[in-house]
Design an enzyme around this catalytic site. Sequence first.
Site, PDB file in Angstrom:
ATOM      1  N   TYR A  16      13.666  -1.450 -21.224  1.00  0.00           N
ATOM      2  CA  TYR A  16      12.332  -1.145 -21.738  1.00  0.00           C
ATOM      3  C   TYR A  16      11.345  -0.963 -20.583  1.00  0.00           C
ATOM      4  CZ  TYR A  16      14.242  -2.858 -26.173  1.00  0.00           C
ATOM      5  OH  TYR A  16      15.005  -3.048 -27.289  1.00  0.00           O
ATOM      6  N   SER A  17      11.469  -1.781 -19.559  1.00  0.00           N
ATOM      7  CA  SER A  17      10.573  -1.682 -18.399  1.00  0.00           C
ATOM      8  C   SER A  17      10.775  -0.360 -17.667  1.00  0.00           C
ATOM      9  CB  SER A  17      10.811  -2.849 -17.438  1.00  0.00           C
ATOM     10  OG  SER A  17      10.515  -4.067 -18.070  1.00  0.00           O
ATOM     11  N   GLU A  34      -1.163   7.310  -7.516  1.00  0.00           N
ATOM     12  CA  GLU A  34      -1.226   5.972  -6.910  1.00  0.00           C
ATOM     13  C   GLU A  34       0.158   5.496  -6.470  1.00  0.00           C
ATOM     14  OE1 GLU A  34      -5.152   4.837  -9.517  1.00  0.00           O
ATOM     15  OE2 GLU A  34      -3.191   4.140 -10.188  1.00  0.00           O
ATOM     16  N   TRP A  47       5.825   0.159   9.438  1.00  0.00           N
ATOM     17  CA  TRP A  47       5.800   0.737  10.779  1.00  0.00           C
ATOM     18  C   TRP A  47       4.800   0.023  11.690  1.00  0.00           C
ATOM     19  CZ3 TRP A  47       1.629   3.681  12.789  1.00  0.00           C
ATOM     20  CH2 TRP A  47       1.893   4.304  13.989  1.00  0.00           C
ATOM     21  N   PRO A  49       2.640  -2.676  13.797  1.00  0.00           N
ATOM     22  CA  PRO A  49       3.012  -3.889  14.536  1.00  0.00           C
ATOM     23  C   PRO A  49       2.199  -5.103  14.066  1.00  0.00           C
ATOM     24  CG  PRO A  49       1.526  -2.568  15.868  1.00  0.00           C
ATOM     25  CD  PRO A  49       1.777  -1.798  14.593  1.00  0.00           C
ATOM     26  N   GLU A  69      -2.874  -0.079 -12.754  1.00  0.00           N
ATOM     27  CA  GLU A  69      -2.860   1.249 -13.367  1.00  0.00           C
ATOM     28  C   GLU A  69      -1.924   1.267 -14.577  1.00  0.00           C
ATOM     29  OE1 GLU A  69      -3.965   4.648 -14.560  1.00  0.00           O
ATOM     30  OE2 GLU A  69      -4.880   3.894 -12.715  1.00  0.00           O
ATOM     31  N   TRP A 112      -6.574  -3.777   3.998  1.00  0.00           N
ATOM     32  CA  TRP A 112      -6.167  -2.800   5.013  1.00  0.00           C
ATOM     33  C   TRP A 112      -7.231  -2.680   6.098  1.00  0.00           C
ATOM     34  CZ3 TRP A 112      -1.856   0.432   5.792  1.00  0.00           C
ATOM     35  CH2 TRP A 112      -0.805   0.198   4.899  1.00  0.00           C
ATOM     36  N   LEU A 116      -6.375  -3.833   9.882  1.00  0.00           N
ATOM     37  CA  LEU A 116      -6.367  -2.773  10.894  1.00  0.00           C
ATOM     38  C   LEU A 116      -7.474  -2.978  11.917  1.00  0.00           C
ATOM     39  CD1 LEU A 116      -5.532   0.354   8.698  1.00  0.00           C
ATOM     40  CD2 LEU A 116      -4.010  -0.905  10.237  1.00  0.00           C
TER      41      LEU A 116
END
Length: 121
Positions: A16-17, A34, A47, A49, A69, A112, A116
Amino acid sequence: MNKTTGFTRLVKATGYSLQGLKQAWLHEAAFRQESLLTLAAIIIACWLPVSTIERLLLIGSVVLIVLFELVNSAIEAVVDRVGMDYHELSGRAKDIGSAAVFVACLLAASVWGSLLWSHFA
């Protein structure tokens, strides 16, 4: 009524999922977009570091967008099933579902951005 239990229930629930993921992919443009962005973000996160915990934060934050979503799409489908006529509660439900996706996007951008910034600024 005979309910399935144990491993059989797990197999059926998994089916079902997977069907739900397929339906979201086929019928929801936002889910497709998305999902592809999430895949790209996961590749980038692997990727970069950064530490394992930081990598998990990067990946987890974008996966939350896809999760919300899916919930938003489910809410919209149920509301549309009930009726296409405008109703204040229907509009509220759709707006709140959309807000959940938006908050997840803000969280991902914050995670992020901060990671970063701390590594490359």
